[in-house]
Design an enzyme around this catalytic site. Sequence first.
Site, PDB file in Angstrom:
ATOM      1  N   LEU A 228       0.967  -1.557   0.102  1.00  8.64           N
ATOM      2  CA  LEU A 228       0.044   0.041   0.091  1.00  8.64           C
ATOM      3  C   LEU A 228       0.918   1.188   0.045  1.00  8.64           C
ATOM      4  O   LEU A 228       1.974   1.531   0.615  1.00  8.64           O
ATOM      5  CB  LEU A 228      -0.906  -0.003   1.171  1.00  8.64           C
ATOM      6  CG  LEU A 228      -1.830  -1.074   1.460  1.00  8.64           C
ATOM      7  CD1 LEU A 228      -2.762  -1.137   2.432  1.00  8.64           C
ATOM      8  CD2 LEU A 228      -2.806  -1.181   0.136  1.00  8.64           C
TER       9      LEU A 228
ATOM     10  N   HIS B 282      -3.508   4.258  -2.657  1.00 12.24           N
ATOM     11  CA  HIS B 282      -4.559   3.431  -1.739  1.00 12.24           C
ATOM     12  C   HIS B 282      -4.981   4.010  -0.643  1.00 12.24           C
ATOM     13  O   HIS B 282      -6.148   4.223  -0.472  1.00 12.24           O
ATOM     14  CB  HIS B 282      -3.752   1.996  -1.221  1.00 12.24           C
ATOM     15  CG  HIS B 282      -3.070   1.175  -2.364  1.00 12.24           C
ATOM     16  ND1 HIS B 282      -1.719   0.973  -2.389  1.00 12.24           N
ATOM     17  CD2 HIS B 282      -3.678   0.489  -3.404  1.00 12.24           C
ATOM     18  CE1 HIS B 282      -1.343   0.130  -3.411  1.00 12.24           C
ATOM     19  NE2 HIS B 282      -2.600  -0.123  -3.991  1.00 12.24           N
TER      20      HIS B 282
ATOM     21  N   LYS C  61      -8.639   5.956 -10.746  1.00 13.44           N
ATOM     22  CA  LYS C  61      -8.751   6.292 -12.073  1.00 13.44           C
ATOM     23  C   LYS C  61      -7.400   6.268 -12.955  1.00 13.44           C
ATOM     24  O   LYS C  61      -7.351   5.988 -13.970  1.00 13.44           O
ATOM     25  CB  LYS C  61      -9.039   7.984 -12.441  1.00 13.44           C
ATOM     26  CG  LYS C  61     -10.379   8.269 -12.076  1.00 13.44           C
ATOM     27  CD  LYS C  61     -10.363   9.849 -11.794  1.00 13.44           C
ATOM     28  CE  LYS C  61     -11.634  10.337 -12.432  1.00 13.44           C
ATOM     29  NZ  LYS C  61     -11.681  11.836 -12.341  1.00 13.44           N
ATOM     30  N   LYS C  62      -6.248   5.846 -12.025  1.00 10.95           N
ATOM     31  CA  LYS C  62      -5.027   5.391 -12.651  1.00 10.95           C
ATOM     32  C   LYS C  62      -5.293   4.120 -13.459  1.00 10.95           C
ATOM     33  O   LYS C  62      -4.415   4.167 -14.537  1.00 10.95           O
ATOM     34  CB  LYS C  62      -4.138   5.095 -11.532  1.00 10.95           C
ATOM     35  CG  LYS C  62      -2.847   4.330 -12.028  1.00 10.95           C
ATOM     36  CD  LYS C  62      -1.678   4.573 -11.152  1.00 10.95           C
ATOM     37  CE  LYS C  62      -0.620   3.950 -11.809  1.00 10.95           C
ATOM     38  NZ  LYS C  62      -0.620   2.560 -11.744  1.00 10.95           N
TER      39      LYS C  62
ATOM     40  N   LEU D 101       1.822   7.333  -8.428  1.00 12.22           N
ATOM     41  CA  LEU D 101       2.337   6.296  -7.742  1.00 12.22           C
ATOM     42  C   LEU D 101       1.930   4.974  -7.872  1.00 12.22           C
ATOM     43  O   LEU D 101       0.624   4.588  -8.431  1.00 12.22           O
ATOM     44  CB  LEU D 101       1.804   6.545  -6.039  1.00 12.22           C
ATOM     45  CG  LEU D 101       2.234   7.822  -5.433  1.00 12.22           C
ATOM     46  CD1 LEU D 101       1.605   8.068  -3.977  1.00 12.22           C
ATOM     47  CD2 LEU D 101       3.763   7.826  -5.518  1.00 12.22           C
TER      48      LEU D 101
ATOM     49  N   SER E 173       2.514   0.422  -6.951  1.00 14.67           N
ATOM     50  CA  SER E 173       3.312  -0.454  -6.322  1.00 14.67           C
ATOM     51  C   SER E 173       4.607  -1.136  -7.014  1.00 14.67           C
ATOM     52  O   SER E 173       5.670  -1.708  -6.343  1.00 14.67           O
ATOM     53  CB  SER E 173       2.441  -1.636  -5.906  1.00 14.67           C
ATOM     54  OG  SER E 173       1.216  -1.323  -5.016  1.00 14.67           O
ATOM     55  N   ARG E 174       4.531  -0.929  -8.348  1.00 13.68           N
ATOM     56  CA  ARG E 174       5.477  -1.478  -9.277  1.00 13.68           C
ATOM     57  C   ARG E 174       6.632  -0.485  -9.496  1.00 13.68           C
ATOM     58  O   ARG E 174       7.482  -0.794 -10.077  1.00 13.68           O
ATOM     59  CB  ARG E 174       4.793  -1.909 -10.685  1.00 13.68           C
ATOM     60  CG  ARG E 174       4.048  -3.153 -10.543  1.00 13.68           C
ATOM     61  CD  ARG E 174       3.814  -3.717 -12.127  1.00 13.68           C
ATOM     62  NE  ARG E 174       3.014  -5.064 -11.667  1.00 13.68           N
ATOM     63  CZ  ARG E 174       1.779  -5.180 -11.947  1.00 13.68           C
ATOM     64  NH1 ARG E 174       1.055  -4.600 -12.304  1.00 13.68           N
ATOM     65  NH2 ARG E 174       1.487  -6.572 -12.050  1.00 13.68           N
TER      66      ARG E 174
HETATM   67  P1  AMP Z   1      -3.588  -2.199  -6.794  1.00 12.97           P
HETATM   68  O1  AMP Z   1      -3.339  -2.581  -5.487  1.00 12.97           O
HETATM   69  O2  AMP Z   1      -2.651  -1.758  -7.674  1.00 12.97           O
HETATM   70  O3  AMP Z   1      -4.766  -3.197  -7.512  1.00 12.97           O
HETATM   71  O4  AMP Z   1      -4.564  -1.144  -6.660  1.00 12.97           O
HETATM   72  C1  AMP Z   1      -5.840  -1.124  -5.903  1.00 12.97           C
HETATM   73  C2  AMP Z   1      -6.530   0.324  -6.198  1.00 12.97           C
HETATM   74  O5  AMP Z   1      -5.751   1.365  -5.828  1.00 12.97           O
HETATM   75  C3  AMP Z   1      -6.854   0.350  -7.837  1.00 12.97           C
HETATM   76  O6  AMP Z   1      -8.545   0.917  -7.658  1.00 12.97           O
HETATM   77  C4  AMP Z   1      -6.028   1.144  -8.252  1.00 12.97           C
HETATM   78  O7  AMP Z   1      -6.594   1.968  -9.219  1.00 12.97           O
HETATM   79  C5  AMP Z   1      -5.845   2.243  -7.110  1.00 12.97           C
HETATM   80  N1  AMP Z   1      -4.727   2.939  -7.212  1.00 12.97           N
HETATM   81  C6  AMP Z   1      -3.340   2.364  -7.363  1.00 12.97           C
HETATM   82  N2  AMP Z   1      -2.399   3.483  -7.396  1.00 12.97           N
HETATM   83  C7  AMP Z   1      -3.126   4.480  -7.380  1.00 12.97           C
HETATM   84  C8  AMP Z   1      -2.766   6.047  -7.530  1.00 12.97           C
HETATM   85  N3  AMP Z   1      -1.363   6.422  -7.799  1.00 12.97           N
HETATM   86  N4  AMP Z   1      -3.626   7.028  -7.290  1.00 12.97           N
HETATM   87  C9  AMP Z   1      -4.805   6.435  -7.291  1.00 12.97           C
HETATM   88  N5  AMP Z   1      -5.507   5.501  -6.987  1.00 12.97           N
HETATM   89  C10 AMP Z   1      -4.445   4.420  -7.271  1.00 12.97           C
END
Ligand code: AMP
Length: 270
Positions: free
Chosen positions: A27, A31, A140-141, A176, A178-179
């Site tokens: 996170l 997130h 929205k990313k 931002l 996680s990768r």
């Molecule tokens: P993930 O853990 O990558 O599957 O992301 C979980 C949620 O967080 C998804 O709805 C992503 O679109 C959102 N998310 C990831 N990075 C960002 C960011 N930089 N800004 C806003 N939302 C994000």
Amino acid sequence: MIIIKDKFKLNDLKSKSLGFVPTMGALHEGHFSLIRKSIEQNEKTIVSIYVNPTQFLPGEDLDAYPRNEEADLAACEALGVDAVFLPQDIYLENEPLILAPKSIASVLEGASRPGHFDGVLRVVNKLLNLVRPTRAYFGKKDAQQLFLVQNMVKSFFLPTQIIPCEIVRADDGLALSSRNVYLSEAERCEALKLSKSLKLALALVEDGCEDLGVIKAKMSEVLNGLRLDYLAFMDEDFTPASNAKGKLIILIAAFFSKCRLLDNVWIKHG
Ligand code: AMP
């Protein structure tokens, strides 16, 4: 904060309004912004942390995907999350599958990752059915994912409101993710070209430019040197846009040595 591993214990989380933030963990502030919004808008908030295997293609980074459960749980607790769901055994051997609509799921991310969105919808459908939230928060990313989730919720009459959330960026503009930990220092600098080009596109449209050819050419100058997967201009309904007169999403994906990064900008939205 309670930690729920047994999916049948989710029923205990009764409240007038329940906000849900599905994540794959590791996170970060992106997130956290979704979590804060959920806490603001709901009586209770639940976050799920699950690196969903069905949305990874063979050879992708499922095993290497950053995992940091202890820090994630501490962050959720500090933010005031009511419950964290750590799903286990959510897939059955024989189960009906969801296919994301081909016209949308086969372009952009779907072209690079065939079947990815089937896996995303499969897990999101299960999670929404298990958690039964009032509202669920998506960034929205991942614009294409957000669109497909909204489409699924509408198509299956699921009783959850999907709340789109703005992209959170580092001070230098990098979205931002996680990768981002996969980037070398030099690559991180190069990656700034993504947000710079999108900022330029936004400025051009705000100055009255409606010609996508012109916008693309100017963006390409900024993006020079990056190995692009795609640079696309889509309407709100995720069909290719022909100009910048109305609502528009500009999406980019680029390859780096150990990952592919996404960024986008939503223009004339709200
Ligand atoms: P993930 O853990 O990558 O599957 O992301 C979980 C949620 O967080 C998804 O709805 C992503 O679109 C959102 N998310 C990831 N990075 C960002 C960011 N930089 N800004 C806003 N939302 C994000």
